[in-house]
Design an enzyme around this catalytic site. Sequence first.
Site: not given
Length: 288
Positions: A52, A96, A119
């Site tokens: 990422k 995460q 997200d």
Amino acid sequence: MATLLKAAPISQQIVDDLTEECSNLKKKGCTPNLKVILVGEHPPSVIYTRNKKKFMENIGAECEIIKLPQDVKEDEFLKIINELSEDAKVHGLFVQLPLPKHLDHIDVGQLVPPQKDVDGFHAQNLYQLMKGDKGDKALLPCTPKGIMSMLDYADIDLNGKNVVVIGRSMIVGKPLSLLMTNANATVTLCHSRTKGLKKETQKADIIVAAIGKAKFIDSSFLSPQKDQVLIDVGINHDENGKLCGDINEEDVSQSCALLTPVPGGVGKMTIVSLGQNLVAAAKRQMEN
Ligand code: NDP
């Protein structure tokens, strides 16, 4: 023989657009900034967060991985998220997963403020999705958003189409069903208790497999009378340890019109959508 709808040209086009948008935002004094919180050293999570960071830096955004020890105290963890949530220089923030056992009762999707929720799991973002938003107001969950980008690129209009989504998870099946409904498809959401799954898939114009079972969908799920489009979300390993999807690509390739491959399909689009969410979040925060 089915056409393969690969992610590479789609993601390249989006990366080019994002790079230009980041450059324009920088000229206005705003560099999109993502903070990723990584607790412990779960090996796949270390790789995902590294990827990422690499992706964000490649488009000209900033990304910092904040590494916290496996045994970080809950108070300390929440304090860090709070500080980052309030920091005006931070446009996107996510934790995460998975979290260690002592923290996994925390619903992290609700901790991050909705405008920084890249997200797309905050209740406010999901509510907008339920109200019919296509991403103009909400930040959308990344994998479903990536699938919509692929369909859009392939010029597949969902208006009036029958779609069968197999899998009802919060990260893929449910939000994707809403997004497709918002695009005027008629969506049937199937799962492990669905009776007569093959009857459902045989009626569909588009089948999305988000099951997590290697090569589960074969040609017996398809209709010989239809030019069906198959979207494979699954990431599995076959009996030889080779990466594969939920669809038996070899078996269906003569029986459908279009198919997303694994690897090289939906999986690649998730990170691209995260980049789009970050840039959208930065723009919206700059404008407000
Ligand atoms: P979950 O395990 O959360 O959900 C799986 C779904 O499949 C459930 O709804 C389950 O039904 C359903 N299911 C299981 N067995 C059957 C069956 N025999 N018939 C019909 N439905 C069935 O999975 P995720 O949504 O998290 O992930 C699905 C797959 O997608 C995985 O391979 C995962 O690795 C991959 N994935 C890929 C991403 C990407 O970026 N490409 C991102 C996220 C996931 P029930 O609800 O009844 O249990």
